[in-house]
Design a protein around this motif. Structure first.
Motif, PDB file in Angstrom:
ATOM      1  N   ALA A   1       0.833  -1.210   0.000  1.00 17.77           N
ATOM      2  CA  ALA A   1       0.000   0.000   0.000  1.00 17.77           C
ATOM      3  C   ALA A   1       0.867   1.259   0.000  1.00 17.77           C
ATOM      4  N   GLY A   2       2.033   1.179   0.665  1.00 16.92           N
ATOM      5  CA  GLY A   2       2.911   2.345   0.699  1.00 16.92           C
ATOM      6  C   GLY A   2       3.300   2.793   2.098  1.00 16.92           C
ATOM      7  N   LYS A   3       3.106   1.925   3.094  1.00 13.81           N
ATOM      8  CA  LYS A   3       3.401   2.291   4.483  1.00 13.81           C
ATOM      9  C   LYS A   3       4.893   2.614   4.661  1.00 13.81           C
TER      10      LYS A   3
ATOM     11  N   GLU B   1      16.457   7.104   1.088  1.00 16.21           N
ATOM     12  CA  GLU B   1      16.897   5.824   0.498  1.00 16.21           C
ATOM     13  C   GLU B   1      17.460   4.866   1.558  1.00 16.21           C
ATOM     14  N   ASP B   2      17.769   5.402   2.735  1.00 15.92           N
ATOM     15  CA  ASP B   2      18.287   4.533   3.806  1.00 15.92           C
ATOM     16  C   ASP B   2      17.180   3.894   4.645  1.00 15.92           C
ATOM     17  N   VAL B   3      15.943   4.310   4.397  1.00 10.32           N
ATOM     18  CA  VAL B   3      14.821   3.712   5.130  1.00 10.32           C
ATOM     19  C   VAL B   3      14.317   2.503   4.347  1.00 10.32           C
ATOM     20  N   THR B   4      14.452   1.331   4.965  1.00 11.96           N
ATOM     21  CA  THR B   4      14.012   0.095   4.316  1.00 11.96           C
ATOM     22  C   THR B   4      13.069  -0.650   5.253  1.00 11.96           C
ATOM     23  N   SER B   5      12.381  -1.620   4.712  1.00 14.91           N
ATOM     24  CA  SER B   5      11.390  -2.336   5.506  1.00 14.91           C
ATOM     25  C   SER B   5      12.038  -3.149   6.629  1.00 14.91           C
ATOM     26  N   PRO B   6      11.564  -2.983   7.863  1.00 14.27           N
ATOM     27  CA  PRO B   6      12.108  -3.782   8.972  1.00 14.27           C
ATOM     28  C   PRO B   6      11.479  -5.177   9.004  1.00 14.27           C
ATOM     29  N   THR B   7      11.433  -5.811   7.854  1.00 14.20           N
ATOM     30  CA  THR B   7      10.737  -7.099   7.723  1.00 14.20           C
ATOM     31  C   THR B   7      11.334  -8.167   8.629  1.00 14.20           C
ATOM     32  N   PHE B   8      12.665  -8.264   8.646  1.00 18.50           N
ATOM     33  CA  PHE B   8      13.309  -9.354   9.382  1.00 18.50           C
ATOM     34  C   PHE B   8      13.790  -8.936  10.763  1.00 18.50           C
TER      35      PHE B   8
ATOM     36  N   LEU C   1      12.488  -6.465  12.478  1.00 16.07           N
ATOM     37  CA  LEU C   1      11.264  -5.998  13.147  1.00 16.07           C
ATOM     38  C   LEU C   1      11.299  -4.539  13.600  1.00 16.07           C
ATOM     39  N   VAL C   2      12.473  -4.033  14.018  1.00 19.94           N
ATOM     40  CA  VAL C   2      12.545  -2.631  14.454  1.00 19.94           C
ATOM     41  C   VAL C   2      13.763  -1.957  13.817  1.00 19.94           C
ATOM     42  N   HIS C   3      13.542  -0.815  13.174  1.00 18.25           N
ATOM     43  CA  HIS C   3      14.651   0.037  12.704  1.00 18.25           C
ATOM     44  C   HIS C   3      14.586   1.345  13.477  1.00 18.25           C
ATOM     45  N   GLU C   4      15.764   1.853  13.858  1.00 17.53           N
ATOM     46  CA  GLU C   4      15.826   3.079  14.653  1.00 17.53           C
ATOM     47  C   GLU C   4      16.495   4.181  13.838  1.00 17.53           C
ATOM     48  N   TYR C   5      15.897   5.372  13.827  1.00 20.11           N
ATOM     49  CA  TYR C   5      16.472   6.523  13.124  1.00 20.11           C
ATOM     50  C   TYR C   5      16.497   7.706  14.094  1.00 20.11           C
ATOM     51  N   ARG C   6      17.684   8.189  14.398  1.00 20.23           N
ATOM     52  CA  ARG C   6      17.806   9.295  15.352  1.00 20.23           C
ATOM     53  C   ARG C   6      17.942  10.628  14.649  1.00 20.23           C
ATOM     54  N   GLY C   7      17.055  11.540  14.979  1.00 15.75           N
ATOM     55  CA  GLY C   7      17.132  12.895  14.446  1.00 15.75           C
ATOM     56  C   GLY C   7      17.328  13.870  15.581  1.00 15.75           C
ATOM     57  N   PRO C   8      17.524  15.162  15.234  1.00 16.46           N
ATOM     58  CA  PRO C   8      17.775  16.172  16.268  1.00 16.46           C
ATOM     59  C   PRO C   8      16.570  16.405  17.186  1.00 16.46           C
TER      60      PRO C   8
ATOM     61  N   LEU D   1       5.121  -5.511  12.264  1.00 22.43           N
ATOM     62  CA  LEU D   1       4.588  -6.636  13.052  1.00 22.43           C
ATOM     63  C   LEU D   1       3.911  -7.685  12.180  1.00 22.43           C
ATOM     64  N   TYR D   2       4.193  -7.664  10.871  1.00 23.02           N
ATOM     65  CA  TYR D   2       3.541  -8.612   9.960  1.00 23.02           C
ATOM     66  C   TYR D   2       3.736 -10.051  10.415  1.00 23.02           C
ATOM     67  N   ARG D   3       4.951 -10.370  10.889  1.00 22.13           N
ATOM     68  CA  ARG D   3       5.260 -11.747  11.273  1.00 22.13           C
ATOM     69  C   ARG D   3       5.072 -12.016  12.759  1.00 22.13           C
ATOM     70  N   VAL D   4       4.559 -11.041  13.482  1.00 25.45           N
ATOM     71  CA  VAL D   4       4.321 -11.208  14.922  1.00 25.45           C
ATOM     72  C   VAL D   4       2.849 -11.546  15.106  1.00 25.45           C
ATOM     73  N   ASP D   5       2.590 -12.702  15.710  1.00 26.94           N
ATOM     74  CA  ASP D   5       1.217 -13.192  15.722  1.00 26.94           C
ATOM     75  C   ASP D   5       0.513 -13.154  17.070  1.00 26.94           C
TER      76      ASP D   5
END
Ligand SMILES: Nc1ncnc2c1ncn2[C@@H]1O[C@H](COP(=O)(O)OP(=O)(O)OP(=O)(O)O)[C@@H](O)[C@H]1O
Ligand SMILES: [Mg+2]
Length: 143
Positions: free
Chosen positions: A38-40, A57-64, A66-73, A82-86
């Motif tokens: 969908a474009g999430k 371009e550095d933001v990619t899907s946290p598929t495997f 599960l969590v990606h962290e991006y620190r800004g100011p 959470l697709y694979r978290v049931d």
């Protein structure tokens, strides 16, 4: 508050994401809703860029992972898939509560299947595929 827009390309969705810094000022728990493709994740590229927390371009899907962290100011963004978290138990082991702080924004894909996250979220962003390239984006934020 409800805000709605339609985009005609991934680039437009990213550009829209860049405009959401005020609306998503931390702390926030955000549910990103919508079918596969969908474009999430594409929207998160724009949100992370808007907060100067990552290049799009550095933001990619946290598929495997599960969590990606991006620190800004001004905020630390956690992009969660959470697709694979049931089960609620598996969710607890992720320790999302520990990520919540005054300057954190949790952006969660497939979080709506957990009632607790539905209850606790501040903003829901739904993306609906209208055609190959067209997406309707609806933002609902709690007062
Ligand atoms: N208007 C648009 N907005 C966003 N993405 C678009 C648009 N038009 C086409 N696309 C394409 O749709 C795909 C969206 O993929 P994306 O990974 O962002 O989806 P997702 O909702 O995160 O899916 P998943 O649930 O699998 O993680 C990309 O390939 C993107 O280029
Ligand atoms: Mg995704």
């Amino acid at each position: 508050m409800t805000r709605e827009t339609t985009t005609q390309s991934a680039e437009e969705t990213i550009a829209f994401g860049r405009t959401l810094t005020e609306l998503l000022a931390p702390p926030k728990l955000v549910l990103l809703r919508g079918d596969l493709g969908a474009g999430k994740t594409t929207l998160v590229k724009g949100i992370a860029a808007g907060f100067e927390a990552a290049e799009e371009e550095d933001v990619t899907s946290p598929t495997f992972t599960l969590v990606h962290e991006y620190r800004g100011p001004r905020a630390t963004l956690y992009h969660i898939d959470l697709y694979r978290v049931d089960t609620a138990r598996e969710l607890e082991t992720l320790g999302l509560d520990d990520l919540r702080s005054d300057n954190s924004i949790l952006l969660i894909e497939w979080g709506e299947k957990f009632p607790r996250l539905q209850r606790e979220c501040d903003v829901q962003i739904s993306l609906e595929r209208q055609s190959e390239m067209e997406r309707k984006i609806i933002i609902r934020s709690q007062p």
